[in-house]
Design an enzyme around this catalytic site. Structure first.
Site, mmCIF file in Angstrom:
data_model
loop_
_atom_site.group_PDB
_atom_site.id
_atom_site.type_symbol
_atom_site.label_atom_id
_atom_site.label_comp_id
_atom_site.label_asym_id
_atom_site.label_seq_id
_atom_site.Cartn_x
_atom_site.Cartn_y
_atom_site.Cartn_z
ATOM 1 N N TYR A 285 47.028 52.569 44.468
ATOM 2 C CA TYR A 285 47.672 53.327 45.562
ATOM 3 C C TYR A 285 46.729 54.409 46.075
ATOM 4 O O TYR A 285 46.391 55.365 45.370
ATOM 5 C CB TYR A 285 48.970 53.961 45.065
ATOM 6 C CG TYR A 285 49.909 54.371 46.181
ATOM 7 C CD1 TYR A 285 50.920 53.512 46.615
ATOM 8 C CD2 TYR A 285 49.800 55.607 46.799
ATOM 9 C CE1 TYR A 285 51.787 53.881 47.633
ATOM 10 C CE2 TYR A 285 50.661 55.987 47.824
ATOM 11 C CZ TYR A 285 51.656 55.116 48.233
ATOM 12 O OH TYR A 285 52.520 55.487 49.240
ATOM 13 N N TYR A 330 48.732 51.442 56.150
ATOM 14 C CA TYR A 330 49.588 52.083 55.153
ATOM 15 C C TYR A 330 51.017 51.611 55.367
ATOM 16 O O TYR A 330 51.687 52.042 56.295
ATOM 17 C CB TYR A 330 49.472 53.592 55.332
ATOM 18 C CG TYR A 330 50.389 54.439 54.478
ATOM 19 C CD1 TYR A 330 50.271 54.468 53.097
ATOM 20 C CD2 TYR A 330 51.361 55.240 55.070
ATOM 21 C CE1 TYR A 330 51.090 55.264 52.329
ATOM 22 C CE2 TYR A 330 52.181 56.048 54.303
ATOM 23 C CZ TYR A 330 52.047 56.058 52.937
ATOM 24 O OH TYR A 330 52.855 56.854 52.182
#
Lengths: 381, 113
Positions: A285, A330
């Site tokens: 992440y 994203y």
């Protein structure tokens, strides 16, 4: 001693399909439309139709279409299981985990997990009121955005361990080089370390190129039983371990350089019966460059304090092979999972990691809200 | 911005008191204010005045959301499990481990120098 949780569903469920919308700075459509498009694409990829779906799952922060709207919009025949989880990136992988639990428990047979956001054109992070209770002690000082919070933790890491801007820059450069091989990626023009260092400040020590792309887009993945997945067109990608939680410090822990992933990762590896050395490809992440640094440490790829050196070493485990949130786009976590699936199927094209059999995919590691989540996925062999 | 858990602390700050919570049962000190002690789960607590100093744990210089503002993260000297945020008011940039002194603002907040 790590608790053994979820071990009973190891490899019992699988990801059978993935779907995307295009990624952009302005989708021009609603999150409902994005969700429907990604879900239909994922079902098509899985060789299934909306009539096969009996579960829908998402997470959101009040910024997107809920399953109870998406289901009727797609004419789904009375889904038997819904999950509408409040939360951001930290819960992104727990959505898949919970879908796997529902499928393994027989509550549903085909669950589509999705995340749809207009994170650039409609709901920008850090521009809205922070819903967390901590905000009362932060927002009045102008401390409102994840970029600031991660910058604060990054600084602590830099002062404690000597992590350098060049380490962060190496991550940005590496991910951009990966994105150059990914037709879906929003940012595909290669960058250099000098480009990184010359990019404007967002919140020191973070520059623009430390930060992920605020993106409009959606992504969906189809979770079903391993047995059923074996009858579908693509090789199944097994959900070998799925952990969520971690994070015993809801505000600020005793050591700002340790994330909730340090508490979660032993549990995750225990469930999988695997360790970091078994991981062939990692989707880490990357809301910011620093989150990659701290997770390389907290998922055991290197010693505490050495995450920057490791990431920049050139010999790190292949990571964020799609370009990550820094360069592909994203979608709040789920596009990491979809890329892991692609790598394990062996259909990642120019960016394929040869022989990839085990993938780690991780969520926001719990600095912002105290929990995190992660998956270990495995090729069906 | 204030909520039902923070209002009491803001009132104390408005009165010029630099306080954190202390559990009346196990003496654990905590900040931000929370009704239950996370160690012993007692709901009995009192405001405890502490020395209004801490050490700089980290800081950022914002260019986007509060441009020009240096925001510090301060670990309290006499309550090292407690961390506060605030604006940095000194002329020179902060450094890690530096002692910071609390400054009461006109709007019942704490800044640092």
């Amino acid at each position: 001693m790590a608790k053994r949780l979820l071990g009973g569903i190891r490899d019992r469920t699988a990801i059978a399909g993935v779907g995307y919308t295009s990624f952009s700075k302005d989708s021009g459509v609603s999150t409902l439309t994005l969700a429907c498009e990604a879900i239909l694409a994922a079902l098509d990829d899985a060789g299934l139709t909306p009539d096969d779906v009996d579960g829908l799952a998402t997470h959101r922060v009040g910024d997107s279409a809920p399953p109870s709207t998406v289901g009727p919009a797609l004419g789904l025949p009375a889904p038997s299981w819904y999950l509408d989880q409040f939360g951001g990136g930290s819960v992104s992988h727990s959505v898949i985990a919970q879908a796997a639990l529902a499928v393994a428990a027989g509550m549903a047979d085909v669950v589509v997990c999705y995340r749809a956001i207009n994170a650039r054109s409609e709901f920008r992070m850090g521009r809205a009121a922070n819903p967390a209770p901590e905000a009362a002690f932060q927002a009045p000082y102008g401390y409102v955005a994840p970029a600031q919070m991660y910058a604060m933790y990054a600084r602590a890491h830099m002062t404690k361990y000597g992590t350098q801007p060049e380490h962060f820059g190496a991550i940005a450069v590496t991910e951009r080089a990966a994105a150059a091989k990914n037709p879906r990626a929003l940012m595909r023009t290669p960058i250099t370390l000098d480009d990184y260092l010359a990019s404007r400040w967002i919140a020191e020590p973070f520059r623009l190129l430390d930060c992920c792309l605020e993106t409009d887009g959606a992504c969906a993945v189809v979770v079903t039983t391993t047995e059923r997945a074996r009858d579908l067109p693509h090789p199944p990608v097994l959900i070998t371990a799925a952990a969520f939680g971690g994070g015993s410090h809801p505000f600020d822990g005793p050591d700002m350089t340790v994330s909730a992933a340090a508490e979660l990762s032993p549990r995750l590896y225990s469930m999988a019966g695997l360790g970091p050395a078994d991981v062939d490809v990692a989707q880490i992440y990357d809301c910011f460059t620093y989150s990659v640094v701290v997770q390389f440490e907290d998922y055991g790829f290197c010693a505490k304090g050495e995450g920057g050196l490791y990431a920049a070493s050139g010999s790190a485990v292949p990571y964020n092979t799609h370009g990550g949130f820094l360069s592909e786009g994203y979608v709040h976590g789920i596009n990491h999972i979809a890329e892991a699936v692609s790598q394990l199927r062996g259909d990642a094209g120019d960016r394929q990691v040869p022989g990839a059999e085990v993938a780690l995919s991780t969520a926001q590691p719990g600095y912002v809200l105290a929990a995190t989540s992660a998956l270990i996925l495995r090729k069906d062999t | 911005m204030s909520d039902r858990d923070s209002a009491g602390w803001r009132s104390a700050v408005a009165n010029g008191d630099f306080v954190i919570q202390q559990c009346s049962t196990c003496d654990t000190r905590r900040f931000p204010p929370r009704e239950f002690c996370s160690v012993c789960h007692s709901r009995t607590w009192q405001w405890q005045p502490v020395e209004p100093t801490g050490t700089i744990e980290s800081w950022i210089v914002d260019h986007t959301f509060a441009p020009g503002t240096t925001i510090v993260m301060v670990r309290l000297t006499n309550a090292p499990t407690c961390v506060m945020y605030g604006r940095w008011l000194a002329e020179t940039a902060p450094s890690a481990g530096q002692t910071a002194h609390a400054v009461f603002t006109d709007d019942a907040l704490i800044d640092w120098h």
